[in-house]
Design a protein around this motif. Structure first.
Motif, short mmCIF file in Angstrom:
data_model
loop_
_atom_site.label_atom_id
_atom_site.label_comp_id
_atom_site.label_asym_id
_atom_site.label_seq_id
_atom_site.Cartn_x
_atom_site.Cartn_y
_atom_site.Cartn_z
N ILE A 1 25.02 36.90 34.25
CA ILE A 1 25.14 37.08 35.71
C ILE A 1 24.05 36.32 36.47
CG2 ILE A 1 23.75 39.24 35.83
CD1 ILE A 1 26.88 38.32 37.91
N GLN B 1 25.39 25.97 40.29
CA GLN B 1 25.86 24.75 40.97
C GLN B 1 25.31 24.75 42.41
OE1 GLN B 1 27.96 26.65 39.01
NE2 GLN B 1 28.10 25.14 37.38
N TYR C 1 22.71 44.48 50.16
CA TYR C 1 22.81 43.21 50.93
C TYR C 1 24.25 42.72 50.84
CZ TYR C 1 21.62 38.17 51.74
OH TYR C 1 21.51 36.87 52.18
N LEU D 1 26.64 39.84 51.89
CA LEU D 1 26.94 38.50 52.41
C LEU D 1 28.32 38.06 51.93
CD1 LEU D 1 25.83 35.86 53.83
CD2 LEU D 1 24.96 35.18 51.59
N SER D 2 28.59 38.22 50.62
CA SER D 2 29.80 37.67 50.00
C SER D 2 31.06 38.41 50.44
CB SER D 2 29.70 37.74 48.48
OG SER D 2 28.49 37.18 48.04
N GLY E 1 32.37 33.07 48.90
CA GLY E 1 31.28 33.34 47.96
C GLY E 1 30.23 32.25 48.07
N SER E 2 30.48 31.13 47.38
CA SER E 2 29.55 29.98 47.50
C SER E 2 29.52 29.50 48.94
CB SER E 2 30.02 28.84 46.59
OG SER E 2 29.99 29.26 45.25
N TRP F 1 31.69 42.37 45.99
CA TRP F 1 30.64 42.21 44.97
C TRP F 1 29.32 42.83 45.40
CZ3 TRP F 1 33.51 40.48 41.27
CH2 TRP F 1 34.38 39.41 41.44
N ILE F 2 29.35 43.93 46.12
CA ILE F 2 28.07 44.39 46.67
C ILE F 2 27.37 45.35 45.69
CG2 ILE F 2 26.91 45.42 48.67
CD1 ILE F 2 28.47 42.61 49.03
N THR F 3 26.19 44.89 45.25
CA THR F 3 25.41 45.63 44.26
C THR F 3 24.85 46.90 44.87
OG1 THR F 3 24.85 43.57 43.16
CG2 THR F 3 23.43 45.46 42.68
N THR G 1 25.54 30.53 42.73
CA THR G 1 25.73 30.02 41.36
C THR G 1 24.73 28.89 41.12
OG1 THR G 1 27.30 28.30 42.01
CG2 THR G 1 28.23 30.49 41.51
N TYR H 1 24.96 35.10 40.32
CA TYR H 1 24.69 35.70 41.64
C TYR H 1 23.45 35.12 42.33
CZ TYR H 1 22.12 39.61 39.18
OH TYR H 1 21.31 40.39 38.42
P1 FAD Z 1 33.15 30.70 44.06
O1 FAD Z 1 32.36 30.36 45.26
O2 FAD Z 1 34.63 30.83 44.20
O3 FAD Z 1 32.82 29.66 42.92
C1 FAD Z 1 33.69 29.38 41.82
C2 FAD Z 1 33.12 28.18 41.05
O4 FAD Z 1 33.11 27.01 41.91
C3 FAD Z 1 31.67 28.40 40.59
O5 FAD Z 1 31.46 27.82 39.33
C4 FAD Z 1 30.89 27.64 41.63
O6 FAD Z 1 29.63 27.20 41.16
C5 FAD Z 1 31.81 26.46 41.90
N1 FAD Z 1 31.50 25.86 43.22
C6 FAD Z 1 31.74 26.38 44.44
N2 FAD Z 1 31.26 25.58 45.40
C7 FAD Z 1 30.70 24.51 44.77
C8 FAD Z 1 30.04 23.33 45.21
N3 FAD Z 1 29.84 23.08 46.50
N4 FAD Z 1 29.64 22.44 44.27
C9 FAD Z 1 29.85 22.67 42.94
N5 FAD Z 1 30.45 23.78 42.48
C10 FAD Z 1 30.87 24.70 43.37
N6 FAD Z 1 27.00 39.11 46.88
C11 FAD Z 1 26.39 39.78 47.90
O7 FAD Z 1 26.49 39.39 49.05
N7 FAD Z 1 25.65 40.90 47.64
C12 FAD Z 1 25.49 41.39 46.40
O8 FAD Z 1 24.80 42.42 46.21
C13 FAD Z 1 26.13 40.72 45.31
N8 FAD Z 1 26.03 41.22 44.04
C14 FAD Z 1 26.80 40.65 43.06
C15 FAD Z 1 26.86 41.28 41.80
C16 FAD Z 1 27.72 40.78 40.82
C17 FAD Z 1 27.81 41.48 39.52
C18 FAD Z 1 28.49 39.62 41.09
C19 FAD Z 1 29.44 39.07 40.07
C20 FAD Z 1 28.40 38.97 42.30
C21 FAD Z 1 27.56 39.48 43.30
N9 FAD Z 1 27.51 38.91 44.57
C22 FAD Z 1 26.88 39.56 45.61
C23 FAD Z 1 28.33 37.74 44.88
C24 FAD Z 1 27.80 36.44 44.31
O9 FAD Z 1 26.73 35.96 45.06
C25 FAD Z 1 28.98 35.43 44.28
O10 FAD Z 1 29.83 35.85 43.25
C26 FAD Z 1 28.51 34.01 44.09
O11 FAD Z 1 27.78 33.56 45.20
C27 FAD Z 1 29.69 33.06 43.81
O12 FAD Z 1 30.75 33.23 44.72
P2 FAD Z 1 32.27 33.41 44.17
O13 FAD Z 1 32.22 34.48 43.16
O14 FAD Z 1 33.16 33.56 45.34
O15 FAD Z 1 32.57 32.05 43.41
#
Ligand code: FAD
Ligand code: CAA
Length: 385
Positions: free
Chosen positions: A363, A372, A127, A129-130, A135-136, A160-162, A370, A367
């Motif tokens: 994790i 938050q 999947y 998306l990111s 990310g968020s 970050w695609i698993t 987050t 994932y």
């Molecule tokens: P950021 O969005 O940059 O967040 C950084 C910090 O800011 C976090 O603490 C966050 O909570 C905080 N923050 C951001 N926005 C807000 C808000 N509005 N209010 C309060 N706090 C906020 N994605 C996929 O699509 N497919 C996958 O298969 C997948 N697998 C993953 C596997 C691993 C091992 C990892 C590490 C990630 C994976 N992800 C995947 C991505 C994962 O969903 C994202 O890492 C996650 O959604 C956070 O995005 P970011 O890392 O860009 O953090």
């Protein structure tokens, strides 16, 4: 009531499923969990065992060759695998995450073509998306799909695609109409063999080291028109509806690793003697165990309630999915950290599985959104009234 399940006593079929997954895990997955982590290698033994037992994607409906198991059954599989090996539990979890968009919104032809090979164990699904800068704020993605003849031309990067590289198929969200926000995002199926589709290096991570995480690169990848999932512009909604269902599976994963840590620690404190008696006799230790057990019980009830809502597609699933994922993952982080504490210095070494469980638990707070973001989702639902 075949579609329903009682929250307080599981139906016999769920209990039997738990027993059979547990015995599979004990013999075919748990023995390799430490090596998978230390060598940061794909859990091939778990892959083979889950496929041989048809537990790699039990949620796929029967008409597409699957077992048609309900949402609670999928949770039980993921929970029991995660109890011993979090990395391995991402095999069924991500197969579900990536195929739910098709199940919810795909054409009959797409479902027949892509679900059957997964159900039959011939392919896995990821999947996507990111992105590096989204990310968020998933709606801020920039991966672009432009109409080209009777298909689409895809360009961009996903991060970050698993299971990237292992999977044959990828559900990829991309902007098809810029300037109109999330209503301009569409979802597509991309095949590993599509020309112009390549992978980045494996990420070096704190935990779930056996689960490969890579970037995806799309360089002028041409997709036939029928690879779109649903109507153009519905991709973000499909991605969010999917996460409503699959955040429940992350809650199950968190529950599993927490249970594994508590079971190990409870056993250990009965053996370990200090001050002339087992440390289990110290009330300070007992209180820690009690809190761990209490949090697991609460997380399990919330997770199974969310699974029931997922199965029924209840309108409050969005809240429950976020709540279960957030609560269970916070509990898992606390419980695995306390379990390390209960083993003292031994808990801090690789001679025992608890430091791995603590690293792996982290994790689940990050994932599938987050914690938050889960709170953002819950608050929005509450304020909607
Ligand atoms: P950021 O969005 O940059 O967040 C950084 C910090 O800011 C976090 O603490 C966050 O909570 C905080 N923050 C951001 N926005 C807000 C808000 N509005 N209010 C309060 N706090 C906020 N994605 C996929 O699509 N497919 C996958 O298969 C997948 N697998 C993953 C596997 C691993 C091992 C990892 C590490 C990630 C994976 N992800 C995947 C991505 C994962 O969903 C994202 O890492 C996650 O959604 C956070 O995005 P970011 O890392 O860009 O953090
Ligand atoms: N169901 C149906 N529709 C939904 C929805 C839901 N649960 N959530 C949002 N929508 C719809 C909204 O109704 C809105 O539709 P309209 O345009 O018709 O009004 C549209 O989607 C946009 O919604 P928002 O305005 O709420 O969107 P937003 O930009 O504010 O973002 C968000 C909302 C909840 C923060 C979302 O971006 C989000 O969930 N972010 C986290 C991303 C995430 O979870 N990523 C996980 C990646 S997968 C992964 O991590 C897998 C793994 O590890 C194994």
């Amino acid at each position: 009531q075949p579609q329903d399940f009682d929250l307080f006593t599981l139906r016999e079929e769920h209990e039997l499923l738990r027993e059979s997954v547990r015995s599979l895990v004990e013999t075919k997955i748990a023995p390799y969990a430490a090596a998978v982590d230390q060598e940061a290698r794909y859990p091939q033994e778990a892959h083979d065992a889950l496929h041989a037992a048809d537990m790699h994607a039990i949620h796929i409906p029967e008409q597409y060759g699957g077992a048609g198991a309900d949402a609670l059954a999928a949770c039980i599989v993921i929970e029991e695998v995660a109890r011993a090996c979090m990395s391995s539990s991402l095999i069924p979890a991500v197969n579900k995450l990536a195929t739910v968009p098709l199940i919810l919104a795909g054409s009959e032809e797409l479902k027949q073509k892509y679900l059957r090979p997964v159900a039959e164990g011939r392919a896995m699904f990821s999947y996507a998306l990111s992105e590096p800068d989204a990310g968020s704020d998933a709606g801020g993605m920039t991966t672009r799909a432009v109409r080209d003849g009777d298909g689409w031309r895809l360009n961009g990067v996903k991060r970050w695609i698993t299971n990237a590289g292992v999977s044959e198929y990828y559900t990829v969200m991309a902007v098809t109409e810029p300037g109109i926000g999330t209503r301009g995002i569409s979802a597509f199926v991309v095949e590993k063999s599509d020309e112009g589709f390549t992978f980045g290096a494996k990420e070096k991570k704190l935990g779930i080291k056996g689960s490969p995480t890579r970037e995806l690169y799309f360089d002028d990848v041409w997709l036939p028109g029928d690879r779109i999932i649903g109507e153009p512009g519905t991709g973000f909604k499909t991605a969010m509806r999917t996460l409503d269902h699959t955040r429940v599976t992350i809650a199950a994963q968190a529950l599993g690793v927490a249970q594994g840590a508590l079971d190990y620690a409870a056993d250990y404190v009965k053996q370990r003697k200090q001050f002339g008696k087992p440390i289990a006799e110290l009330q300070g230790v007992q209180f820690m165990l009690a809190d761990m057990g209490m949090k697991i019980a609460a997380a399990r009830q919330l997770t199974y309630a969310a699974a029931a809502k997922s199965e029924r597609n209840d309108p409050d699933l969005t809240f429950y999915g976020a709540a279960a994922k957030c609560f269970a993952s916070d509990a898992a982080m606390e419980i695995t950290t306390d379990a390390v504490q209960l083993l003292g210095g031994y808990g801090y070494t690789q001679d025992y599985p608890l430091e791995r469980m603590m690293r792996d638990a982290k994790i689940t707070q990050i994932y599938e959104g987050t914690n938050q973001i889960q709170r953002v989702v819950m608050a929005r639902q509450l304020l909607k009234g």
